[in-house]
Scaffold this active site. Structure first.
Site, PDB file in Angstrom:
ATOM      1  N   HIS A  73      34.921 -15.103 -55.858  1.00 36.90           N
ATOM      2  CA  HIS A  73      33.945 -15.646 -56.817  1.00 36.90           C
ATOM      3  C   HIS A  73      33.683 -17.130 -56.619  1.00 36.90           C
ATOM      4  CE1 HIS A  73      34.059 -11.992 -59.014  1.00 36.90           C
ATOM      5  NE2 HIS A  73      35.245 -12.152 -59.533  1.00 36.90           N
ATOM      6  N   GLU A 125      32.355 -16.315 -61.287  1.00 32.92           N
ATOM      7  CA  GLU A 125      31.407 -16.791 -60.260  1.00 32.92           C
ATOM      8  C   GLU A 125      30.415 -17.768 -60.892  1.00 32.92           C
ATOM      9  OE1 GLU A 125      29.317 -13.745 -57.955  1.00 32.92           O
ATOM     10  OE2 GLU A 125      27.642 -15.145 -57.774  1.00 32.92           O
ATOM     11  N   THR A 161      25.638 -13.090 -58.039  1.00 33.90           N
ATOM     12  CA  THR A 161      25.398 -12.175 -56.914  1.00 33.90           C
ATOM     13  C   THR A 161      25.463 -10.682 -57.254  1.00 33.90           C
ATOM     14  OG1 THR A 161      27.695 -12.430 -56.312  1.00 33.90           O
ATOM     15  CG2 THR A 161      26.115 -13.757 -55.080  1.00 33.90           C
ATOM     16  N   CYS A 189      23.431 -10.102 -54.035  1.00 37.27           N
ATOM     17  CA  CYS A 189      24.024  -9.734 -52.748  1.00 37.27           C
ATOM     18  C   CYS A 189      23.477  -8.386 -52.272  1.00 37.27           C
ATOM     19  CB  CYS A 189      25.526  -9.676 -52.954  1.00 37.27           C
ATOM     20  SG  CYS A 189      26.386  -8.820 -51.705  1.00 37.27           S
ATOM     21  N   SER A 261      35.450  -3.933 -56.062  1.00 37.97           N
ATOM     22  CA  SER A 261      36.866  -4.326 -56.059  1.00 37.97           C
ATOM     23  C   SER A 261      37.791  -3.112 -56.070  1.00 37.97           C
ATOM     24  CB  SER A 261      37.137  -5.213 -57.274  1.00 37.97           C
ATOM     25  OG  SER A 261      36.608  -4.619 -58.438  1.00 37.97           O
TER      26      SER A 261
HETATM   27  S1  SF4 Z   1      29.889  -9.392 -50.665  1.00 40.03           S
HETATM   28 FE1  SF4 Z   1      28.503  -9.571 -52.392  1.00 40.03          FE
HETATM   29  S2  SF4 Z   1      29.494  -8.515 -54.078  1.00 40.03           S
HETATM   30 FE2  SF4 Z   1      31.037  -8.950 -52.545  1.00 40.03          FE
HETATM   31  S3  SF4 Z   1      31.961 -10.862 -53.153  1.00 40.03           S
HETATM   32 FE3  SF4 Z   1      30.328 -11.323 -51.719  1.00 40.03          FE
HETATM   33  S4  SF4 Z   1      28.571 -11.695 -52.988  1.00 40.03           S
HETATM   34 FE4  SF4 Z   1      30.048 -10.699 -54.275  1.00 40.03          FE
END
Ligand code: SF4
Length: 571
Positions: A73, A125, A161, A189, A261
């Protein structure tokens, strides 16, 4: 009942990277290791980290020592500096995609822009991102909140994200209508977008959705929300103990997904348990699944594979296919595999929770089977194969037994005595050599075969076994990292390991095709090229996410060794 597992289920790149970084630090360093805040929102992973003595700190002390890992994060820059000032060595595992958002905010904050962050102000985050806004950051979680903010002269809009893409589209539309001068950045993301898009589709296509992941995990909760918006029965579970089979029993198909996670072993466990409890309504199916699981857990399947491979190796070399060589190989592999599983019950719970439970429950009985089959194999060899073969098997058995005991000086750790398994990559190599010896060399020694033929068949056998073992190591990579095992895929990386496996299988096909040009192997030996070919295909399908890891895949791979023996019978 149909059960599908989302291709996007499980650790995302950022989480996986952070988990790998903290485990590598723990395996390589003797300093105390901490994570700043919970590494991820998954109670099982957090419990596993505590077992490895990786603890968390939530506040920065005035003085400290050891290593602190900044999670995916990210943190505000002031926190990172405070950790260093306190005396910690900081490992920054901020996800590169979060770093990108931090860089955008920082760049525009320096130019005097306000920052509007779409996300919960308490989310770690978002807390980290706010730290880059130079005191001019604002968080909102709804369009109503956005409309109550002052109209800034210059502002950027970014999303945390793992925000919902549909919601962010609404924010963008509002900005275009009411504050078209705001600069909007696409910061959700790609992994989150794909995960959410897939669950929308799976939710529409299936009758129920099971979302696996921590109840505190924002992205997992969002997946559950999206799944329930499809109108289908949705269950958010942290582990298999929370599955309500009664509710699921009325549906025709279930989709399983998991948050970013959630480790693989929990997803696999959920798949196996749902399959065990719901997919086996027909008695014949129940029986078939039970037999398959039993054969895999007890390693009878692997042992049978070794026996059939021995038969195939004998046929390839033109040896009289006396069955006792196949039986000796079976007994040896059965004994060694069971012993190895008995020694690894604790770490096995991360890769094969069901198998670990089986070995824990049936410990005494399995010890008895392992010892009995080892002794039976040696006795049969003593009676039937001659002194040299018996001696080789005896040495192989001692090596196998010593694998888990501290008896050898470790090459990289002066003065320390360790186990064979402590040598990096040893598992894959030793299993490959052991199988190659019992399946190819022992029959060859007993029959004094042509050396070149033996060499070719040995390469064929070890190629197949190497590919199988290295592939299983790739499937177990998360659990192996946790337990500090340094398998070949951990040493070389997953991509390189896949490449090596594929080259080895291609070489294996080449070896049997050489029969067209030489008379070193029996006629029609090229039919056995189908075995590495099918293994190649299975691994390719897995890489393309068309096959999920688990008992089916394990069964198919093991079955290929039996298929090698059956093919040899036909040629
Ligand atoms: S890949 Fe995407 S969902 Fe995973 S930690 Fe990074 S930003 Fe967050």
């Amino acid at each position: 009942m149909k059960i599908v597992v989302a291709k996007t289920a499980g650790f995302c790149m950022g989480v996986r990277r952070a988990v790998d970084m903290v485990l590598d630090a723990s395996n390589l360093s003797s300093d105390p290791i901490y994570t700043y805040g919970p590494l991820i929102h998954n109670p099982h992973v957090l419990a596993m980290l505590e077992e490895k003595k990786i603890f968390r700190i939530d506040k920065i002390p005035e003085k400290g020592s050891g290593i602190v890992l900044v999670r995916a994060h990210g943190v505000p820059p002031d926190d990172k500096k405070a950790l260093e000032d306190a005396g910690f060595t900081v490992i920054d595992a901020t996800c590169p995609r979060v770093v990108r958002v931090q860089v955008i905010i920082s760049k525009y904050a320096r130019k005097g822009y306000s920052t509007i962050i779409i996300g919960d102000e308490k989310h770690p985050e978002v807390v980290g991102l706010l730290g880059y806004a130079k005191g001019n950051g604002h968080t909102i979680t709804s369009i109503d909140q956005l409309s109550t903010l002052p109209r800034f002269k210059n502002a950027i809009v970014v999303a945390q994200t793992t925000q919902d893409t549909g919601f962010y589209d609404g924010i963008k539309a509002w900005c275009e209508a009411h504050a078209p001068h705001y600069e909007i950045f696409d910061t959700i993301c790609g992994s989150t977008e794909k995960r959410q898009a897939e669950i929308r589709t799976l939710g529409k296509e299936n009758d129920a959705v099971v979302v696996v992941g921590g109840k505190q995990s924002g992205n997992t909760k969002r997946l559950a929300q999206i799944a329930s918006q499809t109108g289908k029965l949705t269950a958010h579970i942290e582990d298999v103990t929370q599955i309500d089979y009664e509710k699921l029993s009325s549906v025709g198909s279930v989709a399983i997904t998991a948050g970013a996670s959630t480790p693989n072993w929990i997803i696999n466990d959920a798949y196996v348990q749902i399959e065990n409890n719901l997919q086996r309504q027909h008695p014949a199916r129940v029986l078939l699944f039970l037999i398959r699981d039993f054969l895999l857990k007890t390693n009878i399947m692997a042992a049978a594979g070794a026996g059939f491979l021995t038969y195939a190796c004998s046929v390839l070399q033109g040896i009289d296919q006396n069955l006792h060589h196949a039986v000796i190989a079976m007994l040896y592999v059965l004994s060694m595999q069971i012993l190895n599983n008995l020694f690894t019950v604790k770490p096995d719970k991360y890769n094969h929770p069901q198998r670990a439970l089986f070995y824990k429950k049936n410990r005494v009985c399995l010890w008895f089977v392992a010892v009995l089959s080892g002794v039976a194999g040696l006795s049969l060899s003593f009676i039937t194969t001659g002194a040299l073969s018996f001696f080789i098997l005896f040495v192989m058995s001692l090596l196998g037994l010593s694998y888990n005991f501290k008896i050898i000086p470790l090459p990289l750790k002066k003065g320390q005595i360790g186990r064979l398994k402590d040598i990096s990559g040893s598992k894959t190599i030793l299993i490959t050599i052991a199988w190659g010896t019992v399946t190819c060399l022992l029959p060859a020694v007993a029959n004094q075969s042509n050396l070149l033929s033996v060499a070719m068949v040995f390469l064929f056998a070890v190629g197949l076994v190497f590919a199988r073992t290295a592939f299983f190591d790739i499937l177990a990579i998360q659990g192996d990292r946790i337990t500090g095992k340094e398998t070949l895929p951990i040493l070389l990386g997953e991509k390189a390991s896949f490449r090596i496996i594929q080259y080895v299988l291609i070489a294996d096909m080449g070896i049997v095709f050489l029969t067209f040009f030489t008379d070193l192997l029996v006629n029609k030996a090229f039919f056995l090229a189908s075995i590495p070919f099918f293994m190649f295909l299975l691994i390719k399908f897995f890489q393309k996410d068309s096959l999920i890891p688990g008992v089916h895949l394990e069964f198919f791979i093991e079955f290929l060794f039996i298929a090698a023996g059956l093919t040899a019978i036909l040629i």
